[in-house]
Design a protein around this motif. Structure first.
Motif, PDB file in Angstrom:
ATOM      1  N   THR A  19       0.841  -1.199   0.000  1.00 23.97           N
ATOM      2  CA  THR A  19       0.000   0.000   0.000  1.00 23.97           C
ATOM      3  C   THR A  19       0.872   1.243   0.000  1.00 23.97           C
ATOM      4  O   THR A  19       2.082   1.181   0.212  1.00 23.97           O
ATOM      5  CB  THR A  19      -0.933   0.033   1.223  1.00 23.97           C
ATOM      6  OG1 THR A  19      -0.143   0.128   2.409  1.00 23.97           O
ATOM      7  CG2 THR A  19      -1.819  -1.200   1.269  1.00 23.97           C
ATOM      8  N   CYS A  22      -0.041   3.753   5.737  1.00 23.03           N
ATOM      9  CA  CYS A  22      -0.909   3.093   6.716  1.00 23.03           C
ATOM     10  C   CYS A  22      -2.379   3.445   6.500  1.00 23.03           C
ATOM     11  O   CYS A  22      -3.254   2.607   6.710  1.00 23.03           O
ATOM     12  CB  CYS A  22      -0.469   3.427   8.136  1.00 23.03           C
ATOM     13  SG  CYS A  22      -0.794   5.112   8.650  1.00 23.03           S
ATOM     14  N   GLN A  23      -2.669   4.650   6.063  1.00 20.77           N
ATOM     15  CA  GLN A  23      -4.067   5.028   5.899  1.00 20.77           C
ATOM     16  C   GLN A  23      -4.721   4.231   4.774  1.00 20.77           C
ATOM     17  O   GLN A  23      -5.856   3.781   4.896  1.00 20.77           O
ATOM     18  CB  GLN A  23      -4.210   6.525   5.647  1.00 20.77           C
ATOM     19  CG  GLN A  23      -5.641   6.996   5.799  1.00 20.77           C
ATOM     20  CD  GLN A  23      -5.750   8.467   6.062  1.00 20.77           C
ATOM     21  OE1 GLN A  23      -4.780   9.120   6.440  1.00 20.77           O
ATOM     22  NE2 GLN A  23      -6.922   9.010   5.869  1.00 20.77           N
ATOM     23  N   GLN A  24      -3.998   4.004   3.690  1.00 21.99           N
ATOM     24  CA  GLN A  24      -4.549   3.185   2.614  1.00 21.99           C
ATOM     25  C   GLN A  24      -4.735   1.745   3.087  1.00 21.99           C
ATOM     26  O   GLN A  24      -5.745   1.115   2.800  1.00 21.99           O
ATOM     27  CB  GLN A  24      -3.661   3.215   1.378  1.00 21.99           C
ATOM     28  CG  GLN A  24      -4.269   2.436   0.225  1.00 21.99           C
ATOM     29  CD  GLN A  24      -3.383   2.362  -0.995  1.00 21.99           C
ATOM     30  OE1 GLN A  24      -2.182   2.521  -0.917  1.00 21.99           O
ATOM     31  NE2 GLN A  24      -4.003   2.104  -2.134  1.00 21.99           N
ATOM     32  N   LEU A  26      -5.276   0.708   6.181  1.00 27.35           N
ATOM     33  CA  LEU A  26      -6.410   0.673   7.108  1.00 27.35           C
ATOM     34  C   LEU A  26      -7.736   0.838   6.371  1.00 27.35           C
ATOM     35  O   LEU A  26      -8.740   0.243   6.750  1.00 27.35           O
ATOM     36  CB  LEU A  26      -6.241   1.738   8.183  1.00 27.35           C
ATOM     37  CG  LEU A  26      -5.115   1.439   9.173  1.00 27.35           C
ATOM     38  CD1 LEU A  26      -4.768   2.680   9.989  1.00 27.35           C
ATOM     39  CD2 LEU A  26      -5.484   0.286  10.085  1.00 27.35           C
ATOM     40  N   ASP A  27      -7.755   1.621   5.303  1.00 26.97           N
ATOM     41  CA  ASP A  27      -8.959   1.762   4.492  1.00 26.97           C
ATOM     42  C   ASP A  27      -9.336   0.412   3.874  1.00 26.97           C
ATOM     43  O   ASP A  27     -10.500   0.006   3.915  1.00 26.97           O
ATOM     44  CB  ASP A  27      -8.744   2.803   3.391  1.00 26.97           C
ATOM     45  CG  ASP A  27      -9.956   2.948   2.491  1.00 26.97           C
ATOM     46  OD1 ASP A  27     -11.029   3.348   2.983  1.00 26.97           O
ATOM     47  OD2 ASP A  27      -9.829   2.639   1.294  1.00 26.97           O
ATOM     48  N   TYR A  47      -5.073   8.406  15.876  1.00 26.44           N
ATOM     49  CA  TYR A  47      -4.525   9.065  14.689  1.00 26.44           C
ATOM     50  C   TYR A  47      -5.685   9.736  13.953  1.00 26.44           C
ATOM     51  O   TYR A  47      -6.663   9.070  13.605  1.00 26.44           O
ATOM     52  CB  TYR A  47      -3.821   8.009  13.837  1.00 26.44           C
ATOM     53  CG  TYR A  47      -3.495   8.391  12.422  1.00 26.44           C
ATOM     54  CD1 TYR A  47      -2.696   9.494  12.147  1.00 26.44           C
ATOM     55  CD2 TYR A  47      -3.969   7.642  11.362  1.00 26.44           C
ATOM     56  CE1 TYR A  47      -2.390   9.835  10.847  1.00 26.44           C
ATOM     57  CE2 TYR A  47      -3.661   7.972  10.053  1.00 26.44           C
ATOM     58  CZ  TYR A  47      -2.877   9.072   9.807  1.00 26.44           C
ATOM     59  OH  TYR A  47      -2.572   9.397   8.514  1.00 26.44           O
ATOM     60  N   GLY A  49      -6.253  10.805  10.974  1.00 25.69           N
ATOM     61  CA  GLY A  49      -6.605  10.236   9.671  1.00 25.69           C
ATOM     62  C   GLY A  49      -7.445   8.983   9.822  1.00 25.69           C
ATOM     63  O   GLY A  49      -8.385   8.739   9.062  1.00 25.69           O
ATOM     64  N   LEU A  50      -7.128   8.181  10.826  1.00 26.57           N
ATOM     65  CA  LEU A  50      -7.897   6.958  11.078  1.00 26.57           C
ATOM     66  C   LEU A  50      -9.290   7.294  11.583  1.00 26.57           C
ATOM     67  O   LEU A  50     -10.275   6.675  11.173  1.00 26.57           O
ATOM     68  CB  LEU A  50      -7.177   6.062  12.082  1.00 26.57           C
ATOM     69  CG  LEU A  50      -7.917   4.796  12.494  1.00 26.57           C
ATOM     70  CD1 LEU A  50      -8.196   3.906  11.291  1.00 26.57           C
ATOM     71  CD2 LEU A  50      -7.141   4.053  13.547  1.00 26.57           C
ATOM     72  N   LYS A  51      -9.390   8.285  12.451  1.00 26.77           N
ATOM     73  CA  LYS A  51     -10.703   8.687  12.970  1.00 26.77           C
ATOM     74  C   LYS A  51     -11.609   9.136  11.826  1.00 26.77           C
ATOM     75  O   LYS A  51     -12.770   8.731  11.754  1.00 26.77           O
ATOM     76  CB  LYS A  51     -10.544   9.807  13.998  1.00 26.77           C
ATOM     77  CG  LYS A  51     -11.839  10.193  14.658  1.00 26.77           C
ATOM     78  CD  LYS A  51     -11.597  11.220  15.736  1.00 26.77           C
ATOM     79  CE  LYS A  51     -12.874  11.533  16.479  1.00 26.77           C
ATOM     80  NZ  LYS A  51     -12.643  12.504  17.542  1.00 26.77           N
ATOM     81  N   ASN A  52     -11.072   9.943  10.911  1.00 24.83           N
ATOM     82  CA  ASN A  52     -11.863  10.401   9.762  1.00 24.83           C
ATOM     83  C   ASN A  52     -12.239   9.233   8.857  1.00 24.83           C
ATOM     84  O   ASN A  52     -13.360   9.158   8.368  1.00 24.83           O
ATOM     85  CB  ASN A  52     -11.080  11.446   8.964  1.00 24.83           C
ATOM     86  CG  ASN A  52     -10.867  12.717   9.734  1.00 24.83           C
ATOM     87  OD1 ASN A  52     -11.610  13.035  10.652  1.00 24.83           O
ATOM     88  ND2 ASN A  52      -9.829  13.456   9.382  1.00 24.83           N
ATOM     89  N   LEU A  53     -11.312   8.337   8.650  1.00 26.10           N
ATOM     90  CA  LEU A  53     -11.556   7.176   7.798  1.00 26.10           C
ATOM     91  C   LEU A  53     -12.665   6.307   8.382  1.00 26.10           C
ATOM     92  O   LEU A  53     -13.607   5.920   7.683  1.00 26.10           O
ATOM     93  CB  LEU A  53     -10.265   6.368   7.661  1.00 26.10           C
ATOM     94  CG  LEU A  53     -10.334   5.178   6.744  1.00 26.10           C
ATOM     95  CD1 LEU A  53      -9.471   5.454   5.526  1.00 26.10           C
ATOM     96  CD2 LEU A  53      -9.820   3.966   7.466  1.00 26.10           C
TER      97      LEU A  53
END
Length: 88
Positions: A19, A22-24, A26-27, A47, A49-53
């Motif tokens: 990926t 990490c955000q991709q 986790l998505d 994190y 970004g994770l909360k928004n995701l």
């Protein structure tokens, strides 16, 4: 993949997905594992970004932890009571 096998990080039948961060990753995990209404246990602070995701996937978020870091007792209670589908 051969490097991962040499380092015993992957087995002969394992697949590997590379990926762009990490955000991709986790998505992708969220898309595969989570359904509307599922519970996700997350360490607090989380994190952003994770909360928004995760907010976009609409799961129920249960935060654990605090100023001193991971609180194992609190995590145990969340795992027992809420039975989260994903722990981050």
């Amino acid at each position: 993949m051969e490097d991962a096998r040499r380092q015993h990080l992957a087995g002969p039948g394992d697949d590997l997905i590379v990926t762009n961060g990490c955000q991709q990753a986790l998505d992708l995990i969220g898309r595969v594992m989570l359904r509307p209404g599922d519970t996700v246990a997350v360490e607090d602070p989380i994190y952003p970004g994770l909360k928004n995701l995760l907010a976009g996937m609409a799961p129920s978020l249960w935060a654990f932890g605090g100023a001193e870091g991971l609180d194992i007792g609190q995590l145990g209670r969340v795992l027992e009571r809420e039975r989260p589908r994903l722990l981050v």
